[in-house]
Design an enzyme around this catalytic site. Structure first.
Site, PDB file in Angstrom:
ATOM      1  N   ASP A   5       0.849  -1.206   0.078  1.00 16.96           N
ATOM      2  CA  ASP A   5       0.108  -0.107  -0.018  1.00 16.96           C
ATOM      3  C   ASP A   5       0.706   1.301  -0.062  1.00 16.96           C
ATOM      4  OD1 ASP A   5      -2.791   0.953   0.260  1.00 16.96           O
ATOM      5  OD2 ASP A   5      -1.775   2.069   1.881  1.00 16.96           O
ATOM      6  N   ASN A   8      -2.619  12.834  -3.205  1.00 16.79           N
ATOM      7  CA  ASN A   8      -3.693  13.285  -4.264  1.00 16.79           C
ATOM      8  C   ASN A   8      -4.176  14.395  -3.969  1.00 16.79           C
ATOM      9  OD1 ASN A   8      -3.864  11.569  -6.628  1.00 16.79           O
ATOM     10  ND2 ASN A   8      -5.451  10.095  -5.587  1.00 16.79           N
ATOM     11  N   HIS A  30      -4.817  14.686  -8.859  1.00 15.37           N
ATOM     12  CA  HIS A  30      -5.019  13.336  -9.315  1.00 15.37           C
ATOM     13  C   HIS A  30      -3.994  13.126 -10.482  1.00 15.37           C
ATOM     14  CE1 HIS A  30      -8.214  12.368  -6.734  1.00 15.37           C
ATOM     15  NE2 HIS A  30      -8.880  13.650  -6.957  1.00 15.37           N
ATOM     16  N   ASP A  36      -1.653   9.796 -10.513  1.00 15.98           N
ATOM     17  CA  ASP A  36      -1.706   8.749 -11.392  1.00 15.98           C
ATOM     18  C   ASP A  36      -0.114   8.495 -11.613  1.00 15.98           C
ATOM     19  OD1 ASP A  36      -4.326   8.725 -11.421  1.00 15.98           O
ATOM     20  OD2 ASP A  36      -4.840   9.628 -13.169  1.00 15.98           O
ATOM     21  N   GLU A  70      -4.617   2.318  -4.587  1.00 13.84           N
ATOM     22  CA  GLU A  70      -3.048   2.423  -4.474  1.00 13.84           C
ATOM     23  C   GLU A  70      -2.226   1.181  -3.724  1.00 13.84           C
ATOM     24  OE1 GLU A  70      -4.890   4.503  -0.458  1.00 13.84           O
ATOM     25  OE2 GLU A  70      -5.486   4.122  -2.481  1.00 13.84           O
TER      26      GLU A  70
END
Length: 655
Positions: free
Chosen positions: A524, A532, A537, A541, A568
């Site tokens: 994780d 984020n 965002h 990404d 994630e």
């Protein structure tokens, strides 16, 4: 669903006239010997006692003892192999099966059994066809998995064991005794039921290379087998059991859940709706084994009832034969009339027909007669060809190859089909198909067709077929591309959750079957929400893409799998690896992510992007369900995050 079927079954169970019992006698056939069978079925008896509130008395019996107990009404319920069940049902008045066993082994549940044919490892026997006249050991010819299933396989290969019973050695003991009888050279072959061989090897009673299996089948069954699969053991109720008690027993059997370790260790996964034992009955009927070993008396009426159609057909054939001979006599009287009909037939055939006489010792052939269709096809008249050589009328026949065929047929007398070929000379051109025969009087006959139009159509069809195949191939390629896209995460271009689930299922089964280790790394990204929220965002990404690429490049073995598990979260599957190696891979992943040095000012673990890793590991000798193993990895990930993130944690161990 089992609960629903149990209620349906209970609704139709007839009401018993017997008083309610405080004790229920449960008879079990001692196919493993009394001691081992009692050890296997005592947990089931204890479970039934606890669930029903009745005292279940387990009675482990030989088939003879069970027959005696049933005849004296000393049993309430029983379970035995399918063939013994058929014998009991034939001899005594009791209902059919109320449930069928679902066995359990190697993490697989099955409601089927089969037979195994074993020989010594050094035996010269390698196929089922070599078992004729060999000494065969069996616990008893009454056993389904220990004799009948194998006998039926031999019967289908043309070997009837009933024709030479002196070669059958009944040990009258357990299946294990049969294996020992073979190893001691007291028998050439042994018949045992499935699962026995694996159990003896696991207990150390024999070695895997002591025994070899004949006629091994390719099935998904958890055991090695030599025969087809048949329904597992049935449970039957006898008239002595009280109606209310029977309802309790049936309900308890159908509600067994695969969570009772004692039952699973005993190979009992549960019970399901009664199987169809018709195929077992058909086997016994074909082999003429009990209870179908008695030949019934047959009357003329029985013969007529059973073979009426065959008798009628034979009578009809005889009648037709008589009519045939009468017709032959008639044909001899009307031969001239038939010859005239034959002439008319040739003249009206759509195919060209030409009859030739050989000349120059069969080097060439002279036209004797032709029919109107031949004149139409070859664009000639009768007077133009009669009495002339084929080479003169059709100069292209030699190059075409048809003349060589004429010569072979004339020399050997064997008819030939001259394939479709292209004919051309100075006058005509087209495709021809020829059938050439030699008559008893030495004349050669050619029957031929102009297939030019058909050939042109074939060319067009082949072109259309080729175009269609190209279109289909293009469609298949696109389908493969779509399938690949369905298995790949659109953002990170690594495997997605669906592909991981399929791969995990497959590799988990492989590790159980081959006794290999399996490791799961649940990963994780630390404080990714904060990343984020503050960087956007798009940056999030890009971060996930870089992390996925790093994880993928860190794995060096083609069998290792990395997938995006969701959001994630990532997951890695490592098969056939030591715990030390799995930890090393986890550390490498941790360091490689750190080395990306992706700035993360809002992380409470570091000033750059880091990950937390949960490690779960299954040793080859362990049995952990795939769901539990995945949960261990998830729990470990939770611990790693709870301990401050940016670290590896394994349940039961520190980093």
């Amino acid at each position: 669903m089992h609960y629903f079927f149990a209620l349906i079954l209970l609704f139709f169970i007839p009401i018993s006239l017997h008083a309610n019992h405080t004790e229920i006698h449960f008879g079990v056939f001692a196919y493993l010997g009394k001691e081992e069978t009692a050890r296997k079925y005592q947990p089931l008896a204890d479970y039934l006692s606890e669930t029903t509130g009745k005292k279940i008395i387990l009675e482990v019996l030989t088939q003879e003892e069970m027959n005696e107990k049933v005849s004296r009404n000393e049993l309430d319920i029983l379970t035995t192999n399918p063939t013994h069940f058929l014998v009991l049902r034939q001899q005594y008045a009791f209902s059919g099966a109320i449930a069928t066993l679902v066995g359990y082994s190697k993490g697989v549940a099955t409601s089927e059994l089969a037979g195994v044919i074993v020989v010594r490892a050094d035996s010269p026997i390698h196929s089922i066809s070599e078992l004729k006249a060999k000494r065969i050991a069996t616990p008893s010819t009454k056993h389904m998995g220990g004799f009948r299933a194998q006998a039926y396989e031999l019967y289908k290969h043309g070997i009837n064991l009933q024709s030479n019973p002196s070669n059958i050695i009944e040990t009258k003991g357990s299946h294990q005794e049969v294996v020992q009888t073979v190893l001691k050279h007291k028998a050439d072959v042994g018949f045992i039921r499935d699962g026995i061989l694996e159990e003896m090897i696991e207990k150390g009673e024999i070695k895997a290379n002591d025994i070899r299996v004949i006629n091994e089948q390719n099935t998904t069954h958890p055991y090695i087998v030599s025969t087809r699969l048949y329904p597992e053991w049935p449970v039957c109720a006898l008239p002595t059991i009280d109606d209310d008690d029977l309802k309790l027993i049936v309900s308890a059997l159908f509600t067994i859940q695969p969570i009772h370790k004692e039952l699973l260790d005993a190979g009992i996964y549960g019970y399901t709706m009664p199987a169809d034992y018709l195929e077992v009955e058909q086997l016994a009927r074909e082999l003429r084994l009990p209870p179908f070993d008695q030949t019934p008396s047959i009357s003329y009426r029985d013969i007529w009832n059973q073979f009426a159609l065959s008798i009628a057909i034979i009578g009809l054939l005889i009648t037709l034969l008589i009519l045939y001979f009468l017709r032959e006599r008639f044909l001899k009287k009307t031969l001239k009339e038939n010859e005239e009909r034959f002439r008319l037939l040739i003249e009206n055939m759509n195919s060209g027909v030409a009859i030739y006489n050989a000349t120059e010792d069969g080097k060439d052939f002279i036209f004797k007669t032709i029919n109107p269709s031949a004149m139409r096809i070859d664009q000639i008249s009768y007077d133009q060809v009669i009495g002339k050589k084929v080479s003169e009328v059709f100069p292209g026949a030699e190059a075409m190859g048809v003349m060589d065929t004429f010569r072979r047929v004339y020399k050997t007398g064997k008819s030939e089909h001259f394939p479709i070929s292209f004919y051309q000379d100075g006058k005509i051109a087209g495709w021809r198909e020829n059938f050439i025969y030699k008559l008893p009087n030495g004349e050669v006959v050619a029957v031929y067709n102009d297939v030019t139009e058909q050939m042109q159509t074939r060319v067009e069809l082949e072109k259309a077929k080729s175009d269609l195949e190209k279109a289909n191939q293009s469609l298949l390629i696109k389908n493969d591309q779509l399938k690949e896209l369905a298995m790949i995460d659109g953002l990170t271009k690594i495997a997605n959750r669906r592909l991981f689930d399929e791969s995990y299922e497959k590799k988990y089964r492989e590790t159980l079957r081959s006794k290999k280790s399996l490791a799961i790394l649940m990963i994780d990204v630390d404080n990714f929400k904060a990343y984020n929220d503050h960087y956007g965002h798009a940056a999030g990404d890009e971060c996930l893409i870089e992390i996925a690429a790093s994880l993928k490049s860190s794995l060096k073995r083609p069998t290792d799998i990395v997938a995006r598990y969701g959001g994630e979260e990532f997951v890695i599957l490592l098969k056939d690896i030591e715990l030390k190696g799995a930890k090393k891979v986890a550390n490498t992943l941790l360091e490689n992510i750190r080395a990306l040095n992706i700035v993360h000012e809002y992380s409470d673990a570091a000033s750059y992007v880091t990950v937390s890793i949960g490690l779960a590991f299954q040793e080859p000798q362990d049995f952990i369900t795939k769901e539990e193993l995945l949960k261990q990895a998830d729990d470990a990930l939770y611990k790693a995050k709870a301990n401050g993130r940016n670290q590896i944690f394994m349940v039961g161990q520190s980093r």
